[in-house]
Design an enzyme around this catalytic site. Structure first.
Site, PDB file in Angstrom:
ATOM      1  N   TYR A 149       0.592   6.892   3.873  1.00 28.26           N
ATOM      2  CA  TYR A 149       1.242   5.780   3.174  1.00 28.26           C
ATOM      3  C   TYR A 149       0.214   4.830   2.568  1.00 28.26           C
ATOM      4  O   TYR A 149      -0.952   4.793   2.975  1.00 28.26           O
ATOM      5  CB  TYR A 149       2.187   5.019   4.107  1.00 28.26           C
ATOM      6  CG  TYR A 149       1.537   4.165   5.173  1.00 28.26           C
ATOM      7  CD1 TYR A 149       1.242   2.819   4.937  1.00 28.26           C
ATOM      8  CD2 TYR A 149       1.260   4.682   6.438  1.00 28.26           C
ATOM      9  CE1 TYR A 149       0.678   2.021   5.923  1.00 28.26           C
ATOM     10  CE2 TYR A 149       0.701   3.896   7.427  1.00 28.26           C
ATOM     11  CZ  TYR A 149       0.406   2.567   7.165  1.00 28.26           C
ATOM     12  OH  TYR A 149      -0.158   1.776   8.141  1.00 28.26           O
ATOM     13  N   CYS A 150       0.679   4.079   1.567  1.00 29.32           N
ATOM     14  CA  CYS A 150      -0.100   2.992   0.975  1.00 29.32           C
ATOM     15  C   CYS A 150       0.793   1.760   0.964  1.00 29.32           C
ATOM     16  O   CYS A 150       1.651   1.618   1.835  1.00 29.32           O
ATOM     17  CB  CYS A 150      -0.631   3.372  -0.416  1.00 29.32           C
ATOM     18  SG  CYS A 150       0.638   3.903  -1.589  1.00 29.32           S
ATOM     19  N   TRP A 151       0.616   0.858   0.015  1.00 33.83           N
ATOM     20  CA  TRP A 151       1.392  -0.385   0.045  1.00 33.83           C
ATOM     21  C   TRP A 151       2.874  -0.142  -0.181  1.00 33.83           C
ATOM     22  O   TRP A 151       3.724  -0.535   0.607  1.00 33.83           O
ATOM     23  CB  TRP A 151       0.834  -1.370  -0.975  1.00 33.83           C
ATOM     24  CG  TRP A 151       1.741  -2.542  -1.264  1.00 33.83           C
ATOM     25  CD1 TRP A 151       2.168  -2.949  -2.496  1.00 33.83           C
ATOM     26  CD2 TRP A 151       2.337  -3.459  -0.336  1.00 33.83           C
ATOM     27  NE1 TRP A 151       2.993  -4.044  -2.388  1.00 33.83           N
ATOM     28  CE2 TRP A 151       3.105  -4.389  -1.068  1.00 33.83           C
ATOM     29  CE3 TRP A 151       2.284  -3.583   1.051  1.00 33.83           C
ATOM     30  CZ2 TRP A 151       3.823  -5.408  -0.483  1.00 33.83           C
ATOM     31  CZ3 TRP A 151       3.015  -4.612   1.658  1.00 33.83           C
ATOM     32  CH2 TRP A 151       3.755  -5.517   0.890  1.00 33.83           C
ATOM     33  N   TYR A 190       4.046   0.903   3.204  1.00 34.80           N
ATOM     34  CA  TYR A 190       4.068  -0.124   4.247  1.00 34.80           C
ATOM     35  C   TYR A 190       5.105  -1.202   3.952  1.00 34.80           C
ATOM     36  O   TYR A 190       5.699  -1.772   4.878  1.00 34.80           O
ATOM     37  CB  TYR A 190       2.690  -0.771   4.406  1.00 34.80           C
ATOM     38  CG  TYR A 190       2.712  -1.881   5.433  1.00 34.80           C
ATOM     39  CD1 TYR A 190       2.836  -1.594   6.788  1.00 34.80           C
ATOM     40  CD2 TYR A 190       2.686  -3.223   5.046  1.00 34.80           C
ATOM     41  CE1 TYR A 190       2.916  -2.595   7.738  1.00 34.80           C
ATOM     42  CE2 TYR A 190       2.768  -4.235   5.993  1.00 34.80           C
ATOM     43  CZ  TYR A 190       2.885  -3.915   7.334  1.00 34.80           C
ATOM     44  OH  TYR A 190       2.978  -4.910   8.260  1.00 34.80           O
TER      45      TYR A 190
END
Length: 347
Positions: free
Chosen positions: A93-95, A122
């Site tokens: 995952y990233c932002w 996130y």
């Protein structure tokens, strides 16, 4: 083939490993508990790409990002491969489930490493935590351990947990002792994002327990706040009063802060000075002089008698106002007596 997974489905996985591709600063501010940070860009690189994007445009920013990331790919893929080989399901995952996580999952697919991209990233997880805490219905009673500063409440919680009692250590999760000197020597306090996530995990884990034990705290612990569901249960549930003499409490505080006295002098002086409004100029000056003279026991005793004890009032509290009172001169024996009391709540 590029695979995606919703947060709801990811939370149902038996043994996931979350790989956070964001920069270290983003990760430190808030992450999924247990996640591993393998950043595509470090903090300085992320700032550099952002500046290029703002002043030159997305194409140039993407090209510079590719140049930076390409050199990191072998090590990054190797690290993620090791997590996959351990038998865990890889979720990247990233932002907000954008290009960072999508590109990495695509590369992993090429390299034969199965992985999911977390939809919403996130940001989706943070929304889930906030919504879950707001709607949480706590089933077991919450038993609150009260007592004067230095009585050993944190040590008692640790002993209880070692003996199988469901305990939530709010100060430990907040990385703050919840007092005027609460942050001295502990490093950075927990962010609200990380504290909330850890609290939610504890509440879910213990929601079928016969009870949960916590230390008496105000709504705010350091710079974070106890969720309303837990705080309301703390006010309503039974309270235990732990008691110990002044000299015992002085000794325990000295043991706890001994290393800090010599290495964090500026922070301690600042904390003493911050009490000026409550203690007055004369008493504050007396404490600072005693600290400068290395009269540690006198400093601690004065803080207990003149500041903490009047502030919290447990030394004059009526034991009849508590469900159970325990002598905490011997912490191990006190823990055993608390467990005996807790057994009566199972009925």
């Amino acid at each position: 083939m590029h695979r995606v997974i919703s947060l709801a489905d990811a939370l149902k996985l038996d043994n996931p490993i979350y790989i956070d591709m964001r920069s270290p600063a983003e990760f430190a501010n808030g992450a999924i508990p247990g996640a591993v940070n393998i950043p595509l860009l470090d903090d300085a690189e992320r700032k550099e790409i952002g500046t290029i994007y703002k002043h030159t445009g997305p194409e140039q920013a993407s090209e510079q990002g590719l140049a930076i990331v390409s050199a990191k790919l072998p090590a990054m893929v190797g690290s993620i491969r090791e997590h996959h080989r351990s038998g865990r399901t890889v979720v990247v995952y990233c932002w907000r489930g954008g290009m960072r996580s999508k590109s990495v999952v695509g590369i992993l697919d090429i390299m034969g490493i199965p992985a999911f991209q977390l939809l919403g990233g996130y940001k989706a997880y943070r929304r889930y935590v906030l919504d879950a805490l707001e709607a949480f219905r706590l089933k077991p009673p919450v038993v609150t351990l009260c007592g004067s500063t230095g009585v050993g409440k944190t040590a008692l919680l640790a002993l209880l947990k070692e003996r199988g009692v469901p305990v939530i250590d709010l100060e430990g999760l907040a990385n703050h002792r919840g007092s005027a000197f609460g942050g001295v020597g502990l490093g950075k306090p927990a962010t609200a994002q990380n504290f909330d996530a850890l609290i939610l995990a504890e509440l879910i884990a213990y929601n079928d327990a016969p009870y949960i034990v916590v230390e008496c705290e105000s709504k705010r612990v350091g710079n974070v706040y106890v969720p309303e569901a837990l705080f309301a249960a703390m006010k309503q549930g039974p309270k235990i009063l732990a008691r110990a003499g002044v000299e015992t409490r002085v000794g325990r505080l000295i043991d706890e802060y001994l290393d800090i006295y010599s290495s964090r002098g500026d922070e301690i002086r600042a904390s003493i000075q911050a009490l000026n409004k409550r203690l007055g100029n004369a008493k504050t000056a007396q404490l600072l002089a005693a600290f400068a003279a290395d009269e540690v026991r006198e400093v601690v005793r004065t803080l207990l008698v003149d500041y903490y004890d009047p502030l919290y009032g447990y030394e004059k509290a009526d034991p009849g106002e508590f469900a159970f009172t325990v002598d905490a001169e011997d912490l191990s024996a006190a823990a055993a007596r608390i467990i005996d009391y807790l057994k009566t709540l199972r009925g």
